[in-house]
Design a protein around this motif. Structure first.
Motif, PDB file in Angstrom:
ATOM      1  N   LEU A   1      56.583 -35.092   8.827  1.00 49.14           N
ATOM      2  CA  LEU A   1      57.652 -35.704   9.630  1.00 49.14           C
ATOM      3  C   LEU A   1      57.440 -35.499  11.123  1.00 49.14           C
ATOM      4  O   LEU A   1      57.787 -36.360  11.930  1.00 49.14           O
TER       5      LEU A   1
ATOM      6  N   LYS B   1      55.055 -38.056  12.214  1.00 46.44           N
ATOM      7  CA  LYS B   1      55.683 -39.377  12.151  1.00 46.44           C
ATOM      8  C   LYS B   1      56.679 -39.577  13.293  1.00 46.44           C
ATOM      9  O   LYS B   1      56.824 -40.680  13.804  1.00 46.44           O
TER      10      LYS B   1
ATOM     11  N   LEU C   1      66.738 -33.210   8.076  1.00 46.88           N
ATOM     12  CA  LEU C   1      66.527 -34.215   7.041  1.00 46.88           C
ATOM     13  C   LEU C   1      67.748 -34.313   6.141  1.00 46.88           C
ATOM     14  O   LEU C   1      68.332 -33.288   5.766  1.00 46.88           O
TER      15      LEU C   1
ATOM     16  N   THR D   1      56.437 -38.174  -1.459  1.00 47.89           N
ATOM     17  CA  THR D   1      56.719 -38.305  -0.025  1.00 47.89           C
ATOM     18  C   THR D   1      57.950 -37.492   0.345  1.00 47.89           C
ATOM     19  O   THR D   1      57.963 -36.796   1.364  1.00 47.89           O
TER      20      THR D   1
ATOM     21  N   SER E   1      57.106 -33.955   0.696  1.00 55.82           N
ATOM     22  CA  SER E   1      56.446 -33.727   1.989  1.00 55.82           C
ATOM     23  C   SER E   1      57.466 -33.661   3.116  1.00 55.82           C
ATOM     24  O   SER E   1      57.345 -32.837   4.027  1.00 55.82           O
ATOM     25  N   TYR E   2      58.468 -34.525   3.046  1.00 57.20           N
ATOM     26  CA  TYR E   2      59.521 -34.510   4.065  1.00 57.20           C
ATOM     27  C   TYR E   2      60.259 -33.175   4.057  1.00 57.20           C
ATOM     28  O   TYR E   2      60.513 -32.590   5.099  1.00 57.20           O
TER      29      TYR E   2
ATOM     30  N   CYS F   1      60.176 -30.843   7.482  1.00 53.92           N
ATOM     31  CA  CYS F   1      61.357 -30.872   8.354  1.00 53.92           C
ATOM     32  C   CYS F   1      61.685 -29.425   8.749  1.00 53.92           C
ATOM     33  O   CYS F   1      61.120 -28.479   8.214  1.00 53.92           O
TER      34      CYS F   1
END
Length: 194
Positions: free
Chosen positions: A51, A54, A63, A128, A131-132, A136
């Motif tokens: 994140l 990104k 998050l 995904t 992973s977030y 975060c």
């Protein structure tokens, strides 16, 4: 029907305690059997999307992963953001999910001029999302109520710091508990991010 049941399965101690204390159901009739979560799969899941890479504009990323519905109370998180931004201009909120309140939530963000600080993403696949959680700085849940709180368990398995209203298994997993007001949410987030 519950008082007449021979056996009751619940997903958390919180629900069991409610049934025993409020409905006076015999403790021995109630079995706690949480929703199955593959903790090891989450722990061992590789980071595929970071994140912070990104969203490099954010030093700290909060998050949320949720259906965008009334009971999830995403409005509370949005209302906490101005206080958080005053404390740290480079803090961001990423909301992953969809639902009937999406339009009104985005309108609220726009009316508060928070489009740069709050990002909405559609649902992502589980890997995904793991992973977030792992990349975060904090996972936030602001629901009015939860029966269990699957995302809380997933976030905990990912090693996330968690701030949550007192719902579902939040207390049982050791989340920092907040009241249903934006000052409480902002204060606990800032304390958690120190």
């Amino acid at each position: 029907l519950l008082p007449k049941a021979d056996h009751i399965r619940v997903v958390s101690s919180r629900i069991k305690n409610y049934l025993v204390e409020k409905l006076k159901i015999d403790n021995s009739k109630i079995e706690i059997k949480p929703i199955s979560v593959d903790i090891e799969k989450i722990k061992n899941s590789p980071i595929t999307i970071d994140l912070h890479k990104k969203y490099p504009q954010f030093d700290k990323i909060i998050l949320m992963a949720s259906r965008l519905t009334h009971e999830k109370n995403i409005n509370l998180a949005i209302e906490a953001m101005p206080s958080l931004i005053r404390a740290n201009k480079r803090i961001g909120l990423v909301v992953v999910g969809s639902g009937p309140e999406e339009g009104s939530l985005k309108f609220k963000v726009k009316s508060l001029k928070l489009e740069k600080e709050i990002r909405f993403e559609n649902w992502v696949n589980q890997e995904t999302l793991y992973s977030y959680y792992k990349t975060c700085n904090l996972f936030l849940l602001t629901s009015w109520y939860e029966g269990y709180g699957l995302t809380l368990v997933e976030a905990q398995a990912s090693g996330c710091k968690i701030v949550s209203t007192d719902v579902g298994v939040a207390k049982e997993i050791g989340a920092r508990i907040v009241e249903h007001n934006h000052s409480s949410v902002a204060r606990e987030i800032l304390e958690s991010l120190k």
